[in-house]
Structures are given as C-alpha cells and as structure tokens.
Design an enzyme around this catalytic site. Structure first.
Site, PDB file in Angstrom:
ATOM      1  N   ASP A 137     123.724 -67.318  67.933  1.00 15.34           N
ATOM      2  CA  ASP A 137     122.564 -66.485  68.455  1.00 15.34           C
ATOM      3  C   ASP A 137     123.276 -64.958  68.305  1.00 15.34           C
ATOM      4  OD1 ASP A 137     120.087 -65.707  69.331  1.00 15.34           O
ATOM      5  OD2 ASP A 137     120.625 -66.072  71.136  1.00 15.34           O
ATOM      6  N   HIS A 144     116.096 -54.013  72.135  1.00 12.22           N
ATOM      7  CA  HIS A 144     116.142 -55.204  73.099  1.00 12.22           C
ATOM      8  C   HIS A 144     117.615 -54.887  73.952  1.00 12.22           C
ATOM      9  CE1 HIS A 144     116.344 -58.864  75.100  1.00 12.22           C
ATOM     10  NE2 HIS A 144     117.356 -59.257  74.412  1.00 12.22           N
ATOM     11  N   GLU A 210     112.224 -65.935  74.039  1.00 16.77           N
ATOM     12  CA  GLU A 210     112.667 -64.899  73.273  1.00 16.77           C
ATOM     13  C   GLU A 210     112.201 -65.017  72.065  1.00 16.77           C
ATOM     14  OE1 GLU A 210     117.033 -64.456  73.601  1.00 16.77           O
ATOM     15  OE2 GLU A 210     116.802 -64.015  75.675  1.00 16.77           O
ATOM     16  N   GLU A 212     112.365 -64.476  68.253  1.00 14.42           N
ATOM     17  CA  GLU A 212     113.536 -64.413  67.365  1.00 14.42           C
ATOM     18  C   GLU A 212     113.029 -65.180  66.094  1.00 14.42           C
ATOM     19  OE1 GLU A 212     117.359 -65.384  68.776  1.00 14.42           O
ATOM     20  OE2 GLU A 212     116.999 -64.998  70.827  1.00 14.42           O
ATOM     21  N   ASP A 244     114.037 -68.656  71.561  1.00 18.33           N
ATOM     22  CA  ASP A 244     115.299 -68.974  72.306  1.00 18.33           C
ATOM     23  C   ASP A 244     115.129 -69.130  73.875  1.00 18.33           C
ATOM     24  OD1 ASP A 244     117.956 -69.390  72.892  1.00 18.33           O
ATOM     25  OD2 ASP A 244     118.583 -67.160  72.783  1.00 18.33           O
ATOM     26  N   LYS A 264     120.943 -71.102  78.573  1.00 18.18           N
ATOM     27  CA  LYS A 264     120.536 -70.833  77.123  1.00 18.18           C
ATOM     28  C   LYS A 264     120.238 -72.479  76.303  1.00 18.18           C
ATOM     29  CE  LYS A 264     119.970 -66.527  76.177  1.00 18.18           C
ATOM     30  NZ  LYS A 264     118.880 -65.784  75.350  1.00 18.18           N
TER      31      LYS A 264
END
Length: 428
Positions: A137, A144, A210, A212, A244, A264
């Site tokens: 990642d 951001h 998140e 992505e 994510d 995570k």
C-alpha cells in the site's frame, strides 16, 4: 484487424450508454453460477462472457495460448491466465472484441452458443479475481499526505522530508483482501484516548474507508533484478477499485515506530473486474509537476497517470445513499510506474497477481477527499447525509460503495464498484 479501443466499435449486444462495460472495455474477472464451477469471464454490458465456454466452442483454437488452453479459463483466479503474458492477454481481448462486434455473426447467429457463452451478471457470483501473494500500500496523494500531516503534525511542515523524494509505502496483509460484496467486521484492538493514562482493548470507534485504486502485477521478476521506469508498465496487467478499510484509533496508537499493522490488516476490498492497462490507454494524462525533480531512476518523461473519475457513496442501514466524495485518479503525485520501479529498486522480486494500492486518493477541494478522516477533519466537522444523520466515522450497518470510470469520445470505460457493509465487532 480493428483496434479494440476504437470508439466507433459497436456490439450486437444492447449496451446502455451509461454502462461501465462497452465493447471498448472488456475487463477480466472470475465468476461462478450454481450449475457451473468457477471460470474466467469478460464483462460486456449487463453480461459476463464465459471464456471457458468460448474456448470449448473453438473460438480460441488458433491463438497461441499454450498447452493449458482451454483449462486456463476454468480456474478460481486469473493468475494462470495472467502468467501467459501480455501477447496472450491481447490476443484474447482482440478475439473477444471481434466476436462481440455488431457485424460478426459467429456468436450472435447461434442461439446454442449464445446460451452457453453469455450469462447475466445479475445471476453470477463474482470471486476475488486474483490470489495476491503480496500486497503493498502506497501513500502517493500529495493532498492526502498534506491533510494528514496538518492534522497530526505541524501544519506548516505537513509533509515529512522524504515524501517528495520517494513513493512511501508499506507491506500489507494479502490474506484479508476480499472481493466486493463481502461484509467487513469492525475490528477489535488497542486504543488510547489522548487524555488516558493507558490503552484499552475493544471495538474500533474510528472505522474509516480509504478510496484507492490498485494495480495487478502481470509479470514476474527475478530476485535481485530491478525494473527501469521505462519498462515498469510491462509488469502491470490492469487496475481495480480498492477500499483500504482503516481503524484510525487502533492505527494511531500502534503505528510508531514500525507503521500500520492491526489497524489495517483486518480487511481490504477490491472490485471484481480488472480493467486492463490496454483499455485505459486512451485516458493517459500527465501527472502533477514533481518538485524537486525526482532522482534519475524515478524521473518520468511520458504520461503515466490516468484520467479516472472516482466517487464514494455512504449508505446507512435502511436509508438512501449519499455521495460523500468525488475525485480523480489523475491527482496522484507518484504514478504506478514510479511505484513499481521504486518497489523493485532494491532487488525485491514481483509475482503475478501481486496487488499494489495507490494510497488514499484525495483531490484539492473539500468534496474530493478520499477518507472520512479528511472529510470530517478528524471528527471536528461531521459529514451530513441525505437522511438527516451525520458521520464522523463509520457506524455498524453502513455500506460504502466506490465507483470509477473514464470517459472520452463518447466511450465510457468503467470499473463497476467495490462495496462492503460494516458488521459489529466480534463479541459485541
């Protein structure tokens, strides 16, 4: 031989202009239905084209796909097909494009063949398209990274000194990457309130998404070898939408000194259809100006960014969806090519099916931020929803749906969506 990206191509299948899957797209995925085991497919309009059935009818027999054809199309993942290499991917996409063209009766004039080869997407169960042995990642959106730096560090020095010099990333947990539609259970973990003397253990109170995108590795490399920037995209098969999921309170307590871990690794979600890099070729754009100029091995001369519109919808249980963010993939400061080249610059080897996520994609405006952390600015300005409620972070029962598409010359190339619903924490 017609170019599969030709905007004038039409299919004999009726495809609405708002569909993500016109004949110019033809993304690859894996599906199953009750009477058929897993097999590879291509999305076309509202249908999935069964590549195993197409191969069984002999439409790929003249293509050089090796001795494993047609069995390569009867697998639970795309890994073996991707491992055949770019000439094979292109040959299959080209042949599928030819078979679906409005002026080719090979499939359209044969009801038996059509019945075997075409299945409505509403009737299939999509599987995780690849088995990633590794997952990285990145942290490649300057907007951001700046926002997070302003919230948690000195606003005047939001970016750490290394951020503009290298694509920052970390190795994540590949086993917990799931396909769209899979529920995500709120994680338990250690949290420490700012005014507390000691941490406590329990369900995360700051669950976040998140926004992505991730690219799928399409070519192995050898341990010890590096991949120069001009060859980086030779190792990319295609892209998926990627959520994510993040537990901000767990993450903020544990990440010093080694970085993200339990905050995570409880789950990431990917969209089921992989849009090939070839299909995205018409949508290349230059990336942001990089200052200072990167070191020579990361210096890019060509356009390696892509104009992909993105949005996030948040839907509480028993209520309507609110679109809380709209942004674009072209904002990414570090491109996929730079990410891949940097990953291999120390000799790290790549494996087919590996996933590389972009990091949260945020734009320059308040409505283009890619996480609740930013949209609600660490809980200080809750986001209003259409049902009258507000959110600072996600609640149990909330569903997050991310969508993406490119549009040019009357052609829309879409990614479908990646969707997940938050379940209560174990033991709740």
């Amino acid at each position: 031989m017609a170019n599969p990206n030709d905007p004038t191509l039409r299919s004999w299948i009726d495809i609405p202009p708002t569909s993500d899957f016109p004949i110019q797209n033809l993304p690859f995925g894996v599906f199953e239905i009750e009477e058929r085991g897993p097999r590879l497919g291509v999305a076309i309009g509202d249908y999935a084209l069964d590549l195993y059935a197409v191969a069984q009818f002999g439409y790929f027999s003249d293509l050089d796909l090796g001795p494993k054809m047609p069995k390569v199309f009867r697998r639970r993942t795309l890994n073996q097909f991707i491992a055949l290499g770019r000439p094979a991917w292109r040959a299959v996409r080209q042949r599928v494009s030819e078979l679906l063209r409005h002026d080719n009766p090979a499939l359209s004039s044969n009801p038996e063949v059509m019945r075997e080869c075409l299945v409505r997407q509403s009737e299939v169960r999509m599987l995780r398209p690849v088995k990633p042995h590794n997952y990285t990642d990145f942290y490649s959106s300057i907007e951001h990274a700046t926002n997070v730096g302003m919230m948690f560090r000195d606003p005047a020095n939001a970016l750490l000194p290394n951020w503009r010099h290298i694509p920052i990333g970390y190795h994540g947990r590949a086993s917990s990457i799931v396909v769209s539609g899979t529920d995500i259970r709120r994680p338990n973990g250690q949290r420490k309130a700012p005014d507390a003397d000691a941490p406590t253990f329990g369900p995360s109170q700051q669950l976040d998404f998140e926004l992505e995108m991730a690219f799928v590795v399409g070519k192995n490399s050898t341990l010890g070898d590096t991949i120069p920037l001009q060859y980086a995209e030779d190792h990319i098969f295609g892209l998926v939408l990627f959520n994510d999921w993040s537990a901000r309170d767990i993450q903020s307590w544990e990440y010093v000194p080694l970085g993200p871990f339990l905050g995570k690794s409880f789950g990431c979600s990917i969209s089921p259809w992989i849009v090939t890099l070839d299909a995205l070729e018409p949508f290349r754009v230059p990336g942001p100006v990089q200052e200072p100029e990167p070191l020579l091995y990361l210096r890019q001369l060509d356009a390696h960014n892509f104009d992909i519109n993105l949005e996030v919808g948040l839907q509480p249980a028993d209520s309507a969806e609110t679109v809380v963010s709209r942004t674009n993939f072209q904002h990414m400061y570090w491109s996929m090519a730079q990410q891949l080249t940097h990953q291999s610059s120390n000799g790290c080897n790549l494996e087919v099916g590996d996933l590389y996520a972009s990091g949260t994609i945020s734009g320059p405006t308040p409505d283009s931020l890619g996480s609740m952390l930013e949209l609600a600015w660490r809980g200080t300005r809750p986001v209003p929803l259409v049902d009258g409620s507000e959110r600072s972070f996600l609640l149990d029962g909330d569903t997050v749906a991310m969508r993406g598409y490119c549009e040019k010359d009357g052609v829309r190339i879409g990614f479908g969506e990646v969707r997940g619903t938050v379940l209560p924490a174990a033991g709740s």
